[in-house]
Design a protein around this motif. Structure first.
Motif, short mmCIF file in Angstrom:
data_model
loop_
_atom_site.label_atom_id
_atom_site.label_comp_id
_atom_site.label_asym_id
_atom_site.label_seq_id
_atom_site.Cartn_x
_atom_site.Cartn_y
_atom_site.Cartn_z
N UNK A 292 0.84 -1.20 0.00
CA UNK A 292 0.00 0.00 0.00
C UNK A 292 0.88 1.25 0.00
N UNK A 293 0.35 2.29 -0.56
CA UNK A 293 1.07 3.56 -0.54
C UNK A 293 2.15 3.63 -1.61
N UNK A 294 2.71 4.78 -1.73
CA UNK A 294 3.73 5.02 -2.74
C UNK A 294 5.11 4.80 -2.15
N UNK A 295 5.96 4.13 -2.90
CA UNK A 295 7.34 3.91 -2.47
C UNK A 295 8.14 5.20 -2.70
N UNK A 296 9.18 5.41 -1.92
CA UNK A 296 10.04 6.57 -2.15
C UNK A 296 10.62 6.54 -3.57
N UNK A 297 10.90 7.71 -4.10
CA UNK A 297 11.41 7.82 -5.47
C UNK A 297 12.67 6.98 -5.68
N UNK A 298 13.59 7.00 -4.74
CA UNK A 298 14.83 6.23 -4.88
C UNK A 298 14.53 4.73 -5.00
N UNK A 299 13.57 4.24 -4.25
CA UNK A 299 13.20 2.82 -4.31
C UNK A 299 12.57 2.48 -5.66
N UNK B 60 14.23 -0.10 -8.41
CA UNK B 60 13.44 -1.20 -8.96
C UNK B 60 13.45 -1.15 -10.48
N UNK B 61 13.22 0.02 -11.03
CA UNK B 61 13.20 0.18 -12.49
C UNK B 61 14.56 -0.19 -13.10
N UNK B 62 15.64 0.25 -12.48
CA UNK B 62 16.98 -0.04 -12.99
C UNK B 62 17.29 -1.54 -12.92
N UNK B 63 16.90 -2.19 -11.83
CA UNK B 63 17.17 -3.62 -11.70
C UNK B 63 16.37 -4.44 -12.70
N UNK B 64 15.10 -4.09 -12.90
CA UNK B 64 14.26 -4.81 -13.86
C UNK B 64 14.79 -4.61 -15.27
N UNK B 65 15.18 -3.40 -15.59
CA UNK B 65 15.73 -3.10 -16.92
C UNK B 65 17.00 -3.92 -17.17
N UNK B 66 17.89 -3.95 -16.20
CA UNK B 66 19.14 -4.70 -16.36
C UNK B 66 18.88 -6.20 -16.47
#
Length: 50
Positions: free
Chosen positions: A23-30, A34-40
């Motif tokens: 629930x809720x929004x994750x901090x921008x850094x998180x 996540x985006x960088x790890x999934x992309x890699x």
């Protein structure tokens, strides 16, 4: 928490899991991590869906 250890050779298999809040929004850094790890992972041909 991030943990690491030296990888002995390039044949070592690495499994990485990133848990996100339900629930809720994750901090921008998180979100960006996540985006960088999934992309890699996709670049390396890893399965990114459960």
């Amino acid at each position: 928490m991030l943990t690491h250890r030296p990888v002995a050779d390039d044949k070592t298999r690495v499994l990485l899991m990133l848990r996100r809040r339900r629930a809720g929004s994750a901090p921008r850094a998180a979100r960006e991590l996540h985006e960088a790890l999934v992309c890699r992972a996709r670049e390396l041909g890893a399965r990114t869906e459960p």
